[in-house]
Scaffold this motif. Structure first.
Motif, mmCIF file in Angstrom:
data_model
loop_
_atom_site.group_PDB
_atom_site.id
_atom_site.type_symbol
_atom_site.label_atom_id
_atom_site.label_comp_id
_atom_site.label_asym_id
_atom_site.label_seq_id
_atom_site.Cartn_x
_atom_site.Cartn_y
_atom_site.Cartn_z
ATOM 1 N N GLN A 1 0.829 -1.207 0.000
ATOM 2 C CA GLN A 1 0.000 0.000 0.000
ATOM 3 C C GLN A 1 0.864 1.258 0.000
ATOM 4 O O GLN A 1 0.623 2.200 -0.766
ATOM 5 C CB GLN A 1 -0.913 0.017 1.235
ATOM 6 N N VAL A 2 1.874 1.265 0.858
ATOM 7 C CA VAL A 2 2.763 2.430 0.953
ATOM 8 C C VAL A 2 3.484 2.647 -0.375
ATOM 9 O O VAL A 2 3.557 3.780 -0.886
ATOM 10 C CB VAL A 2 3.770 2.242 2.098
ATOM 11 N N ALA A 3 4.015 1.566 -0.939
ATOM 12 C CA ALA A 3 4.772 1.685 -2.182
ATOM 13 C C ALA A 3 3.885 2.106 -3.345
ATOM 14 O O ALA A 3 4.272 2.944 -4.171
ATOM 15 C CB ALA A 3 5.457 0.354 -2.497
ATOM 16 N N ALA A 4 2.692 1.527 -3.409
ATOM 17 C CA ALA A 4 1.782 1.872 -4.511
ATOM 18 C C ALA A 4 1.386 3.341 -4.452
ATOM 19 O O ALA A 4 1.340 4.033 -5.480
ATOM 20 C CB ALA A 4 0.546 0.976 -4.452
ATOM 21 N N ASP A 5 1.112 3.858 -3.279
ATOM 22 C CA ASP A 5 0.779 5.270 -3.146
ATOM 23 C C ASP A 5 1.945 6.164 -3.517
ATOM 24 O O ASP A 5 1.790 7.178 -4.205
ATOM 25 C CB ASP A 5 0.338 5.573 -1.714
ATOM 26 N N ALA A 6 3.149 5.803 -3.041
ATOM 27 C CA ALA A 6 4.320 6.639 -3.305
ATOM 28 C C ALA A 6 4.694 6.651 -4.779
ATOM 29 O O ALA A 6 5.175 7.666 -5.301
ATOM 30 C CB ALA A 6 5.502 6.156 -2.467
ATOM 31 N N ALA A 7 4.459 5.522 -5.460
ATOM 32 C CA ALA A 7 4.820 5.426 -6.881
ATOM 33 C C ALA A 7 3.682 5.783 -7.810
ATOM 34 O O ALA A 7 3.900 6.009 -9.005
ATOM 35 C CB ALA A 7 5.311 4.013 -7.178
ATOM 36 N N GLY A 8 2.455 5.803 -7.295
ATOM 37 C CA GLY A 8 1.312 6.059 -8.156
ATOM 38 C C GLY A 8 0.991 4.892 -9.061
ATOM 39 O O GLY A 8 0.658 5.072 -10.237
#
Length: 574
Positions: free
Chosen positions: A511-518
């Motif tokens: 979740q964190v990575a997907a949000d940060a990378a879009g």
């Protein structure tokens, strides 16, 4: 990169649950190769004794036995296990609390003496666990039994036997915490005193401990049911003298941790050493009896308290002189005692505090940090004392807490004391009083009355109230790292050193990575708890993974996105 929206804070389908539901997830026992050798440990049945002799001859001749290892033999090759590097508090902390401590180094197998029931004396290696167990029963150990220290009531007695012969007594840790001016007793003050015992407990994971080690391409691969793969590698290499680059430690699926698996054990050194010596895969899988006798335990406190309030119920002073029974040792001994001392400050306005904490050694199973590591004990002592004061004043326990709890005018609230990382403790919430009121509103008086009317004659219905403060996720002294790369297929590969023991780490980090990378959640792959995957880490404990490792993931993804954009600009000449 493009994505479909934000994921942090939203309910999402877990990306790591399918294998746990269909049985395909791999725990240590699922990874054992067919040619693995199995270890059974010979354990002491006495709490304190001198080892006169260990005779392995009959066990060596038993069917299927490949090796019998005694403590005296192992000690020629492997040093005792030392406390981890992050177990020592910074000097500012030690000076402020006047800390005295006697950390222990623990032999992997007992050599000259045993100091608790369940301590390993020898290891038997055989072609299967059943043969190893049968042969272990044939190892003859001659003991000379000694008087044992049974617990808090006799550990500090002048004539108590010493658990560790190199120490003058059984005191393991002492510290003090003092805030505010001492209170002058007055007629308008109400003083309540109490003695509270918190029994010894342990965390019974569905999966017991287990460790598998296998030589691979000039290195040693270790799989352990651990919460702390990096600390395990650190202490394993310190004991054996191996270079960390030669050892890869991974935690597969871990069937519950709760703190006991955040310690490092003798078995996690003995099994890898045997695999290295024999050049074969070697495994040990703990059974429940071993788990109940040899896995670390916790709590075992005695608190003697004095709470002083004025006639209106406002707290004037709070005192606690508490003892902790560590058993034979605790690698986190200062942390556990300090956790209790600091959390005795509670979430209330307390102008004067006097806390003394002491920990003692005894001939019980070693202890470690379990489910709060000293924090719940502090809350129990303080909250029960508040209940006692409420009864003396003739007010409800809720009313007394509402009168004293920190509100919006008190917060942020500097406590004026350092935490274990040396950083000053500051309560940064907005309104604890509002939280308490919201909780009380959930217990409707009409609902409670209905429950009482419906209760059977032998049933008692009521409700209690308590406030729990917890400091978690300390970072500067216990960092985590993350590594992020974009694969040729366009997937974002994320790795961290901390991993789950039943929690949803992979989903959270995705979740964190997907949000940060879009990107979409499905476009993120997460690797956890692998010392080859990232350069540095510690593990999963103290409610730290989402905060510390999650922050590392966010920062690493941000750097990767920036690097990708820079490369694209250069490619396009922009």
């Amino acid at each position: 990169m493009s994505g479909g929206g934000r994921f942090v804070g939203e309910g999402v389908d877990r990306v790591d649950v399918a294998g746990l539901l269909d049985g395909s997830a791999a725990f240590v026992a699922d990874l054992v190769p067919p040619d693995a050798l199995h270890v059974a440990f010979v354990r002491s049945g006495l709490a304190s004794a001198r080892i006169v002799s260990v005779d392995p001859a009959e066990a060596k001749a038993a069917p299927g036995v490949v090796r019998v290892l005694t403590g005296a033999e192992l000690a020629r090759h492997v040093a005792p296990i030392r406390p981890p590097a992050n177990s020592r508090a910074p000097q500012r902390f030690r000076d402020f609390y006047q800390v005295i401590s006697h950390p222990r180094q623990i032999p992997c197998l007992a050599v000259d003496e045993v100091r608790y029931v369940g301590e390993a004396v020898a290891a038997v290696v055989a072609t299967d666990r059943y043969l190893a167990e049968d042969a272990a029963a044939l190892v003859s150990v001659d003991y000379e039994q000694r008087a044992a220290v049974a617990g808090l009531d006799d550990a500090l007695a002048p004539d108590a036997p010493r658990v560790h012969a190199d120490l003058d007594d059984n005191l393991a840790v002492s510290l003090t915490l003092a805030k505010g001016d001492p209170v002058t007793r007055g007629e308008d003050l109400v003083v309540v005193e109490g003695e509270y015992r918190i029994a010894r407990q342990t965390g019974l994971s569905i999966e017991c401990r287990g460790v598998l080690a296998q030589p691979e391409d000039g290195r040693l691969s270790v799989w352990s049911s651990t919460q702390v793969p990096f600390i395990l590698r650190q202490l394993l290499c310190a004991a054996t003298g191996w270079e960390p680059e030669r050892v890869r430690v991974r935690a597969p699926e871990v069937g519950g941790g709760f703190g006991p698996k955040a310690s490092v054990y003798a078995e996690e050194v003995v099994v890898p050493w045997l695999a290295h010596e024999l050049g074969r895969p070697v495994v040990w899988l703990e059974d429940r009896y071993e788990n109940l006798t040899a896995a670390t335990q916790a709590r075992d406190n005695l608190h003697r308290t004095r709470l002083t309030v004025d006639g209106d119920g406002r707290i004037v002073s709070w005192e606690d002189d508490f003892l902790v029974d560590l058993g034979v040792h605790n690698f986190w001994m200062v942390g556990v005692v300090a956790n209790t001392a600091m959390h005795l400050l509670g979430a209330y306005r307390i102008p004067s505090v006097r806390i003394t904490g002491r920990a003692v050694f005894s001939n019980k199973t070693p202890t470690a940090q379990y489910r709060g590591a000293g924090r719940p004990e502090a809350s129990f002592a303080l909250e029960r004392s508040l209940d006692h004061a409420a009864r003396r004043l003739g007010v409800t326990p809720a009313k007394l807490r509402q009168l004293n709890i920190l509100g919006p005018d008190d917060l942020p609230h500097p406590q004026g004391v350092p935490y274990r990382d040396g950083v000053d403790v500051v309560y940064d919430g907005r309104d604890y009083a509002r939280v308490l009121t919201a909780a009380l509103d959930l217990v409707g008086e009409d609902d409670l009355a209905d429950l009482k009317r419906a209760a059977l004659p032998h049933e008692r219905v009521g409700f209690g109230v308590g406030v729990y403060m917890e400091a978690t996720a300390r970072g500067p002294a216990e960092p985590e790292t993350a590594r992020v790369r974009l694969t040729p297929t366009g997937t974002l590969a994320v790795a961290t050193g901390t991993g789950p023991s039943g929690q949803a780490h992979r989903t959270v980090f995705a979740q964190v990575a997907a949000d940060a990378a879009g990107v979409e959640l499905a476009g993120v792959e997460v690797t956890v708890a692998d010392t080859d995957a990232v350069p540095q880490g510690l593990g999963s404990f103290a409610s730290r993974s989402a905060v510390v490792a999650g922050s590392a993931v966010r920062l690493a993804v941000g750097q990767a996105v920036d690097a990708g954009r820079a490369a694209l600009r250069e490619l396009l000449g922009a």
